[in-house]
Write an enzyme that holds these catalytic residues in place. Sequence first.
Site, PDB file in Angstrom:
ATOM      1  N   ASP A  10     -27.797 -38.227   8.235  1.00  0.00           N
ATOM      2  CA  ASP A  10     -26.866 -37.981   8.578  1.00  0.00           C
ATOM      3  C   ASP A  10     -27.708 -37.046   9.214  1.00  0.00           C
ATOM      4  OD1 ASP A  10     -24.362 -36.261   9.319  1.00  0.00           O
ATOM      5  OD2 ASP A  10     -25.394 -34.553   7.492  1.00  0.00           O
ATOM      6  N   SER A  11     -27.384 -35.575   9.732  1.00  0.00           N
ATOM      7  CA  SER A  11     -27.531 -35.029  10.882  1.00  0.00           C
ATOM      8  C   SER A  11     -28.425 -33.355   9.918  1.00  0.00           C
ATOM      9  CB  SER A  11     -27.662 -33.709  11.200  1.00  0.00           C
ATOM     10  OG  SER A  11     -26.051 -32.835  11.230  1.00  0.00           O
ATOM     11  N   TYR A  42     -25.770 -31.371  15.274  1.00  0.00           N
ATOM     12  CA  TYR A  42     -25.748 -32.475  16.071  1.00  0.00           C
ATOM     13  C   TYR A  42     -24.898 -32.297  17.018  1.00  0.00           C
ATOM     14  CZ  TYR A  42     -29.353 -35.957  14.020  1.00  0.00           C
ATOM     15  OH  TYR A  42     -30.496 -36.761  13.468  1.00  0.00           O
ATOM     16  N   GLY A  43     -23.707 -31.241  16.724  1.00  0.00           N
ATOM     17  CA  GLY A  43     -22.501 -31.514  17.027  1.00  0.00           C
ATOM     18  C   GLY A  43     -21.874 -30.971  18.503  1.00  0.00           C
ATOM     19  N   CYS A  73     -22.965 -39.531   9.201  1.00  0.00           N
ATOM     20  CA  CYS A  73     -22.561 -37.903  10.548  1.00  0.00           C
ATOM     21  C   CYS A  73     -21.194 -38.726  11.643  1.00  0.00           C
ATOM     22  CB  CYS A  73     -23.710 -37.520  11.351  1.00  0.00           C
ATOM     23  SG  CYS A  73     -24.211 -36.841  12.706  1.00  0.00           S
ATOM     24  N   THR A  75     -21.111 -37.516  14.369  1.00  0.00           N
ATOM     25  CA  THR A  75     -21.369 -37.108  15.452  1.00  0.00           C
ATOM     26  C   THR A  75     -21.764 -38.565  16.202  1.00  0.00           C
ATOM     27  OG1 THR A  75     -21.341 -34.597  15.861  1.00  0.00           O
ATOM     28  CG2 THR A  75     -22.121 -35.712  17.171  1.00  0.00           C
ATOM     29  N   GLU A 152     -21.574 -23.940   6.158  1.00  0.00           N
ATOM     30  CA  GLU A 152     -22.495 -24.094   5.186  1.00  0.00           C
ATOM     31  C   GLU A 152     -23.199 -22.427   4.740  1.00  0.00           C
ATOM     32  OE1 GLU A 152     -25.712 -25.397   8.502  1.00  0.00           O
ATOM     33  OE2 GLU A 152     -24.822 -27.872   7.920  1.00  0.00           O
ATOM     34  N   CYS A 186     -15.726 -34.879   9.850  1.00  0.00           N
ATOM     35  CA  CYS A 186     -16.935 -34.793  10.130  1.00  0.00           C
ATOM     36  C   CYS A 186     -17.312 -34.067   9.323  1.00  0.00           C
ATOM     37  CB  CYS A 186     -17.277 -33.665  10.722  1.00  0.00           C
ATOM     38  SG  CYS A 186     -17.757 -32.215  10.481  1.00  0.00           S
ATOM     39  N   THR A 187     -18.639 -34.168   8.509  1.00  0.00           N
ATOM     40  CA  THR A 187     -19.347 -34.535   7.011  1.00  0.00           C
ATOM     41  C   THR A 187     -19.044 -33.305   6.644  1.00  0.00           C
ATOM     42  OG1 THR A 187     -21.396 -33.635   8.110  1.00  0.00           O
ATOM     43  CG2 THR A 187     -21.394 -35.946   7.072  1.00  0.00           C
ATOM     44  N   HIS A 188     -18.786 -32.506   7.018  1.00  0.00           N
ATOM     45  CA  HIS A 188     -18.338 -31.028   6.116  1.00  0.00           C
ATOM     46  C   HIS A 188     -17.206 -30.448   5.821  1.00  0.00           C
ATOM     47  CE1 HIS A 188     -22.035 -30.098   7.675  1.00  0.00           C
ATOM     48  NE2 HIS A 188     -22.571 -29.305   7.214  1.00  0.00           N
TER      49      HIS A 188
HETATM   50  N1  DGL Z   1     -22.494 -34.109  10.410  1.00  0.00           N
HETATM   51  C1  DGL Z   1     -22.065 -33.324  11.854  1.00  0.00           C
HETATM   52  C2  DGL Z   1     -21.114 -33.942  12.104  1.00  0.00           C
HETATM   53  O1  DGL Z   1     -20.291 -35.118  10.991  1.00  0.00           O
HETATM   54  C3  DGL Z   1     -21.253 -32.214  11.681  1.00  0.00           C
HETATM   55  C4  DGL Z   1     -23.060 -31.368  11.808  1.00  0.00           C
HETATM   56  C5  DGL Z   1     -23.254 -31.318  13.049  1.00  0.00           C
HETATM   57  O2  DGL Z   1     -23.359 -30.971  13.973  1.00  0.00           O
HETATM   58  O3  DGL Z   1     -25.148 -31.723  12.653  1.00  0.00           O
HETATM   59  O4  DGL Z   1     -20.314 -34.533  12.784  1.00  0.00           O
END
Ligand code: DGL
Length: 269
Positions: A10-11, A42-43, A73, A75, A152, A186-188
């Site tokens: 993941d990012s 990364y988003g 991830c 993204t 976060e 998205c992961t979060h």
């Molecule tokens: N991990 C990214 C996603 O799931 C979210 C965090 C980022 O923008 O890097 O898209």
Amino acid sequence: MDNRAIGVFDSGLGGLTAVRQIRSILPSENIIYFGDTSRVPYGGRSKEILLKYARQDVHFLRSFDIKAIVVACGTVSTNALPELRAENDLPILGVVEPACRRAVAVTKKRRVGLIATAASVRTGAYAETIRAIDPTVEVISKACPLFVPLVENGRDRPGDIVVETVAREYLEPLKDAGIDALILGCTHYPLLTDVIAQIMGPEVELIDTGAEAAWELKRTLKARDQLAGERQGEAVYCASDRPEDFGTLASRFLREDIPSVREVDIERY
Ligand code: DGL
């Protein structure tokens, strides 16, 4: 049977929400996790940069003897999956297809919502995948760029006026559009489940992309006769910057403590 590890990347640390699902659904599997904490987020990035980063992340994971890769991830899954698959001779699973299949299976109103990063929404990958499964299903997408920094910073609980205000602004148009399934792309976002559920109401099913990817991983390994033997799987965690911060945040995404984190110079890959 195949006891080699599964690579997950993941990012940053958000992908640990997917690791949590993999560990619960496939407890015998060993996992090597890489979080690109030196280049997160990364988003908002371009496809070209994302492809470069994703190739390096995969290259690093392939320095281990692994049997499959999960792109946790959202993204990267929306921007780079076809290229990564074409370039690698092992199963590479993303989060888009399994979540779309689940959404199509559960929507009765034929209206599905998608929330994700701006870079994910821009690709139209979810809408395209759903259209290919069932062209009668409409997809309403919304980029939610403020959700990642809020999560976060620990602003992810119901009652927090900041996250609730932001979430209402993002989600009310989706609610008004009459969706009955919402992909948390998205992961979060799984950490925001309670906040999102409170706004969307009980008639909207929330789809956790990490959980769907973990089920897909199980099906894939089973079909290839590559499930690990009966044992307690172990996980190794790697990050490209500030591994000392990993433990604190990671426990929120993973809901368990991480004993040690290895630092990786990702530019070498
Ligand atoms: N991990 C990214 C996603 O799931 C979210 C965090 C980022 O923008 O890097 O898209």
